[in-house]
Design an enzyme around this catalytic site. Structure first.
Site, mmCIF file in Angstrom:
data_model
loop_
_atom_site.group_PDB
_atom_site.id
_atom_site.type_symbol
_atom_site.label_atom_id
_atom_site.label_comp_id
_atom_site.label_asym_id
_atom_site.label_seq_id
_atom_site.Cartn_x
_atom_site.Cartn_y
_atom_site.Cartn_z
ATOM 1 N N VAL A 111 -27.220 0.677 21.090
ATOM 2 C CA VAL A 111 -27.914 1.961 21.076
ATOM 3 C C VAL A 111 -28.966 1.858 19.972
ATOM 4 O O VAL A 111 -28.621 1.649 18.821
ATOM 5 C CB VAL A 111 -26.940 3.119 20.731
ATOM 6 C CG1 VAL A 111 -27.676 4.445 20.728
ATOM 7 C CG2 VAL A 111 -25.777 3.150 21.708
ATOM 8 N N ALA A 112 -30.208 1.980 20.365
ATOM 9 C CA ALA A 112 -31.278 1.798 19.367
ATOM 10 C C ALA A 112 -31.077 2.731 18.171
ATOM 11 O O ALA A 112 -30.687 3.884 18.327
ATOM 12 C CB ALA A 112 -32.632 2.047 20.000
ATOM 13 N N SER A 141 -36.050 3.812 19.189
ATOM 14 C CA SER A 141 -35.842 3.853 20.632
ATOM 15 C C SER A 141 -37.119 4.214 21.371
ATOM 16 O O SER A 141 -37.824 5.149 21.009
ATOM 17 C CB SER A 141 -34.758 4.874 20.982
ATOM 18 O OG SER A 141 -34.720 5.064 22.382
ATOM 19 N N HIS A 185 -37.082 5.549 24.094
ATOM 20 C CA HIS A 185 -36.836 6.825 24.771
ATOM 21 C C HIS A 185 -37.490 7.970 23.999
ATOM 22 O O HIS A 185 -37.920 8.950 24.580
ATOM 23 C CB HIS A 185 -35.335 7.063 24.954
ATOM 24 C CG HIS A 185 -34.737 6.186 26.012
ATOM 25 N ND1 HIS A 185 -34.900 6.428 27.354
ATOM 26 C CD2 HIS A 185 -34.006 5.047 25.928
ATOM 27 C CE1 HIS A 185 -34.279 5.480 28.061
ATOM 28 N NE2 HIS A 185 -33.732 4.625 27.204
ATOM 29 N N ASP A 231 -34.149 5.014 32.069
ATOM 30 C CA ASP A 231 -32.963 4.260 32.459
ATOM 31 C C ASP A 231 -32.755 4.537 33.939
ATOM 32 O O ASP A 231 -32.483 5.672 34.329
ATOM 33 C CB ASP A 231 -31.739 4.706 31.647
ATOM 34 C CG ASP A 231 -31.813 4.235 30.196
ATOM 35 O OD1 ASP A 231 -32.623 3.323 29.908
ATOM 36 O OD2 ASP A 231 -31.064 4.771 29.364
ATOM 37 N N GLU A 250 -30.538 -5.341 29.217
ATOM 38 C CA GLU A 250 -30.378 -4.014 29.833
ATOM 39 C C GLU A 250 -31.094 -3.957 31.186
ATOM 40 O O GLU A 250 -32.250 -3.553 31.260
ATOM 41 C CB GLU A 250 -30.932 -2.913 28.910
ATOM 42 C CG GLU A 250 -30.119 -2.712 27.654
ATOM 43 C CD GLU A 250 -30.435 -1.407 26.913
ATOM 44 O OE1 GLU A 250 -29.713 -1.095 25.970
ATOM 45 O OE2 GLU A 250 -31.403 -0.707 27.299
HETATM 46 ZN ZN LIG Z 1 -32.849 2.920 27.949
#
Ligand SMILES: [Zn+2]
Length: 278
Positions: A183-184, A189, A191, A198, A246
């Protein structure tokens, strides 16, 4: 006679004197020896004491040094003069070295899929990609995440740290390090940038490596670049991205960059250092 007596006396006295001073000198020597012995003893004790604590200090110093060196290598490896300020919006680099400020927000957000929002500039391309997969090849893709703010990213990260401590018995430091690869770390991230999605197969809603075998991933791997997206964290590139494989995380970079990145099988980091550094 008298004289000789007295001289003898004197001599005797002086003899006595010299005897006395000899004695005093010996005493002095003994005192000096004692002092030296004491000082040596003290220093030896100090040295042994130091020696005892030294290995502990040494280990701590050396591991701290190793960590520092590793960080330096990581920094220098991809820091090759990438300057986000000089890059267009779609090529902004966010990773463990290039963090976003806690208050960074995309200029404007819009609905993308499954109730999630993303940077409005990528929404049209993302929607077309998802609908084309369904219309052309009967592949159903669904978004499981898109834009996430800093606070939410912090929550995800802290939850992961806690789980690693509880389930794997990791120390706080180890859990934090490990969590950051999955998890960044807040601020690092994509995101938060609003340019990442995702995407999973609607018939296999799982965020793990098994996603690689789904029709959705196979379709996306083949076509995502036509819509300006890339597989951002490919297999075997963790050294560069700092993130595990990922096969669900897609990043918008624009068609031009996406074609090069997907055709060459490289990362955004590699693309930027190949094309955007002097
Ligand atoms: Zn992601």
């Amino acid at each position: 006679m008298e004289q000789s007596k007295s001289s003898r006396n004197t001599r005797r006295t002086s003899n006595k004197k010299s005897h006395k001073s000899k004695h005093a000198k010996q005493q002095q020597k003994i005192i000096i020896l004692l002092v030296i012995t004491f000082v040596f003893g003290f220093l030896a004790g100090l040295f042994v004491g130091l020696k005892r604590t030294q290995p502990v200090n040494f280990v701590m110093e050396s591991s701290a040094e190793t960590l520092e060196t590793e960080t330096n290598i990581k920094e220098s490896s991809s820091k090759a003069a990438i300057n986000n300020a000089e890059l267009p919006w779609n090529l902004q680099l966010v990773n463990f070295e290039y963090a976003l400020a806690a208050d960074f927000e995309p200029e404007s957000l819009a609905d993308v899929d499954n109730g999630y929002v993303a940077d409005s500039r990528i929404v049209e391309a993302a929607k077309k990609m998802i609908s084309d997969a369904r219309t052309n090849d009967n592949v159903r893709i669904i978004a499981l995440s898109a834009y996430r703010d800093y606070e939410y990213q912090t929550e995800l990260y802290e939850n992961k740290v806690q789980r690693l401590q509880q389930e794997n018995g990791y120390s706080v430091a180890k859990a934090r390090e490990e969590a950051a690869t999955v998890v960044a770390y807040p601020g690092t991230s994509e995101h938060q940038l609003g340019l990442a999605l995702d995407l999973v197969d609607a018939r296999h809603v799982k965020l793990d490596e098994s996603q690689e075998n789904t029709d959705a991933y196979k379709w996306l791997y083949e076509h995502c670049d036509e819509y300006g997206f890339i597989v951002r964290y490919p297999n075997g590139k963790t050294d560069i991205t700092g993130i595990i494989y990922e096969p669900w995380h897609f990043r918008y970079v624009g068609e031009e960059a996406a074609k090069v990145i997907m055709e060459k099988g490289i990362t955004l980091e590699e693309y930027l250092s190949d094309y955007y550094t002097e």
